[in-house]
Structures are given as structure tokens and as C-alpha cells.
Design a protein around this motif. Structure first.
Motif: not given
Length: 468
Positions: A183-201
Motif C-alpha cells: 500500500v505504501g509503495s502504491l501511494i509512493v508510486n502514484g505520487l511519483a507518477i503524478l509528479f513525473g507527469l507534471l511537465p506534460l501538464k
């Protein structure tokens, strides 16, 4: 299906699925490894207790078994625990069997030696059930107790519920730990993915500003992975802007160039006299030439910065030289394309028209030989920015004719100017080559070559290996 069109949703779904599968596999593997380790440790414990019992037993003077095994485990003295030791005399040794107080008057089921044979250490281990319903693991061996050959069979059993409870407790803690970690990894991965895709936004917002006319290009600092895309979009925006500006300018130039022929025809028409056909034809040809020239410029301008503007040099050059050899059988054509995979960032029609004009001009004045060579080159002098970074090719067409003096070269480059009226042609070839080279941001110049004749040198944009 709408969610699957989202890059964020796709990455999150794949990351979640992979993490879940990985954690389940890890849990199963670790649990099985721990079970194997626990069973191996349990077997080693029973073996050690078996030999403790053996070492504590002797044959007394009354020919009976005597001894008091001290195994350090109260379960061997507590009833119905599944922890027992048993000693049975063998053969002619008629002593009374001994057993632990935990077994009482009951016994355990023993498989035959055929079904569970002894190993190379003369031991055997097997699972069975006692009279109280416990599943036990039994360690068994046979030992000769004295020099007279009297022997006994020794058994020590342990309750396998201990192993199962240990494995179940470990597995439960393992699953809880991995679940929390997952669960912790999924939360961290989700935040990392959202942060990593911020430049596209950020790129999307910048593109929206361009569309609304607030800015003229994508602005902002983008990661290295997105920067090439941003640069290509900016190049496309700049190319479209130049095309629009050039179209406006060329429409104005075309209107200005057609104004004079049209005025001449209108003036002749007002005189009420019959307009000479030569005048009409000459003015119409002039207008046709101007229209065709500006149409070619518009087409070249639209393709100049396009990734689709590409021509393989070798097949085009070989085809043109082959045609020229047939038309000029007395002239030798020497062709060199290095490397053979060389490509030019021109439309094939423009490359053919450029090379064809140069070859026709060289064939008119050459004595016996014409040399054609195309190869990679350095950028034009004074190039900067994108022009300095891109690939360039040099095209040289040289003949062994009389050549031209500097002042003659200046005249020859003008549209419709011919230095030798005895030779066929309209005087447009070199000016067309110059216009095409200019439209593609290339250079074109004439000078005297090494063989004494005229050397035409074109510097044109090439196609990089990545683009190829």
C-alpha cells in the motif's frame, strides 16, 4: 474505456497490477522457503533428541534396559503432546520396552521398512498419527548396545503442529508486512507518477497559451525527455509563422509582377486596335513564368522545414546522369555519391530540377568530361542555431569547358540572362537553381574548377542519421 485513454491511469494501473503480482509471488516464495527451513530445523532437532536418548540408555546387570533420558523438554513428560520417545529391544534381546511418560499406554503407527526405508545413515523419518489425533514426525534408528550384539530400535517423535503454527505465524506477519509495504509503495508510486507527469501538464498549458495567442512559442523548463518534443513544436510554430509571412509577401510580389503585363494588355485593348499576337503571347508567357515561379516558391516553403522533405541522393543522381549520358553520348559523366546512403532534405522534384539544370548547363559547354559529386559537408559560414546543428551536403557539378569570368558569373545568375545566344536554352536554369537553394536556406555559387571549366557548388540541408 475513457480512463484507459489517460496516460496517468494507464501507468497507475500497470504499476498497481505489477506491484500486486510481485508482492503475491514474493509472499509465496518467502513463505515456502521459511517452511522448508522450519521443517529442516525440526528434523535436525528430532535427530539430536534421538541420539540423546540413545546415549542415555544402557543394559543393566539384570539384562534390562536402563537409563533416564533428559531431553530438556517438558512435553516429553506431559500426556497427549505428540512428543514421545520409544525404545524397543530387537531379536533375542527380550528386555521390556521403554517409552516416555507422555505416551502412556498408547502407541504410534509405524510404517514398514519397505514403505519408508532407512537412509545411508541408517535413519528414517516419517509422518504418522498418534492415538490422540496428533500428526507427528518420527525419527527412527536401530543401535547395537553391547558387544554381545543386543540391539534396540529407538524412536523420537515431535508434534508437527509446532511447525505449522510457526509457519502460519510467520506467514501472517509476512503478509501483513508486505500488505503495508505494498500500500505504501502504491501511494509512493502514484505520487511519483503524478509528479513525473507534471511537465506534460505544463507543456499542455503552455500550448493552450500559444493557441490563445498569449505567447508565440512553448515556454518553460522541461525535462530532457520532453525537451525534444517542445523544440519540435516550437520549430513547427515558427515554420508556420514563416510560411504565413512568406505567403503574404509572395502574394504581394506576384500581384506587383503581374501588374505591368496586365496594364500593357489593358492599354492595348483601350486603343481599340487589334492587339498583336506576339505582344499577347510575350505578356502571357511572362505572367505564366511569374505564376509558376511563385507557385514553386510556395510549395518549397511549405515543405522546407517538414520532416517529410527527404530524397535519397544516389538513385536520383544515377537516374539523371543516365539520362544525360544518352542525350550526350560524346561526353563522359563521372558520378560520386559518398556515402551511398546519403539523403538530402529536399523534395525529390526540387532535387531533380536543381541537378538537372546544372547537368544541362554543364553539358552545353563541356568539351569531353563532366564531374558530379555529392558528399557530407560542414554548415555554411556564419551559420548559427538550428542551421549550425543540422546536417549539410555539398553538391558539385564541374565541366572542362571554357568556364566564366567573375563578371560573367554575375550576369549568368540573373533570370533570363544568357551569355551564349548560340546555345539552346531560356537563360532560367541557374537562376532557378539559385532560387531553390535559397528557399531551402542553402547556398549556390559558381567559380572556375580544377579542370579549367565552370564549377557549380551547392550547399544543401541534409538528413541526419536519426531522422533517416
Amino acid at each position: 474505456m475513457g480512463g484507459f485513454r489517460s496516460l496517468t491511469a494507464r501507468v497507475l494501473l500497470l504499476a498497481t497490477a505489477w506491484s500486486a503480482v510481485a508482492l503475491v509471488v514474493i509472499a509465496i516464495v518467502i513463505s515456502q522457503l521459511y517452511r522448508q527451513s522450519s521443517e529442516r530445523a525440526f528434523t535436525d532437532l528430532l535427530r539430536a533428541q534421538l541420539y540423546n536418548v540413545i546415549n542415555s540408555m544402557t543394559i543393566g546387570e539384570d539384562n534390562k534396559l536402563s537409563g533416564n533420558p533428559q531431553l530438556g523438554d517438558l512435553r516429553f513428560s506431559q500426556p497427549e503432546t505428540g512428543w514421545y520417545w520409544i525404545i524397543e529391544p530387537l531379536g533375542t534381546f527380550a528386555a521390556t520396552p521403554l517409552s516416555s511418560s507422555s505416551l502412556g499406554t498408547s502407541n504410534i503407527k509405524v510404517p514398514t521398512i519397505l514403505s519408508v526405508p532407512f537412509n545411508n545413515r541408517y535413519e528414517r523419518f516419517y509422518r504418522t498419527n498418534d492415538a490422540f489425533g496428533n500428526t507427528v514426525l518420527v525419527a527412527e534408528t536401530e543401535v547395537v548396545l553391547d558387544g554381545e550384539g543386543r540391539a534396540a530400535r529407538f524412536r523420537v517423535s515431535g508434534n508437527l503442529a509446532v511447525v505449522e503454527d510457526d509457519v502460519h505465524g510467520f506467514s501472517r506477519n509476512l503478509y501483513i508486512t508486505l500488505a503495508v509495504f505494498g500500500v505504501g509503495s502504491l501511494i509512493v508510486n502514484g505520487l511519483a507518477i503524478l509528479f513525473g507527469l507534471l511537465p506534460l501538464k505544463g507543456a499542455r498549458r503552455s500550448l493552450e497559451r500559444v493557441r490563445r495567442g498569449e505567447v508565440e512559442r512553448l515556454e518553460g523548463r522541461f525535462p530532457r525527455e520532453i525537451m525534444p518534443l517542445a523544440n519540435d513544436i516550437n520549430a513547427l510554430i515558427e515554420s508556420n509563422r514563416r510560411i504565413v509571412e512568406r505567403a503574404r509577401m509572395q502574394v504581394g510580389n506576384l500581384a506587383h509582377s503581374l501588374k505591368t503585363p496586365i496594364a500593357v494588355l489593358l492599354n492595348e485593348g483601350r486603343l481599340g486596335e487589334k492587339v498583336p499576337s506576339d505582344l499577347v503571347r510575350s505578356q502571357a508567357e511572362a505572367m505564366q513564368t511569374q505564376v509558376q515561379s511563385y507557385l514553386n516558391r510556395a510549395r518549397i516553403a511549405a515543405q522546407r522545414d517538414s520532416l517529410l522533405a527527404r530524397s535519397e541522393a544516389e538513385p536520383v543522381m544515377e537516374r539523371l546522369v543516365r539520362v544525360m549520358r544518352r542525350l550526350n553520348p560524346d561526353t563522359k559523366f563521372h558520378l560520386s555519391v559518398s556515402p551511398p546512403s546519403l539523403a538530402v532534405a529536399l523534395e525529390q522534384q526540387d532535387l531533380e530540377e536543381t541537378v538537372g539544370n546544372l547537368l544541362e548547363n554543364a553539358a552545353r559547354f563541356a568539351k569531353t568530361d563532366i564531374w558530379v559529386a555529392i558528399a557530407p559537408s560542414s554548415p555554411p559560414p556564419g551559420s548559427e542555431g538550428e542551421a549550425a546543428r543540422r546536417a549539410w551536403v555539398e553538391l558539385i557539378v564541374e565541366d572542362d569547358g571554357p568556364g566564366l569570368e567573375p563578371e560573367q558569373i554575375t550576369i549568368a545568375m540573373k533570370r533570363g540572362k544568357r551569355l551564349d545566344e548560340s546555345k539552346p536554352g531560356a537563360g532560367l536554369g541557374l537562376s532557378i537553381v539559385s532560387e531553390i537553394a535559397s528557399e531551402y536556406n542553402g547556398t549556390f555559387n559558381l567559380d572556375r574548377g580544377a579542370h579549367g571549366g565552370l564549377r557549380a557548388r551547392l550547399l544543401l540541408p541534409g538528413v541526419t542519421r536519426d531522422a533517416a
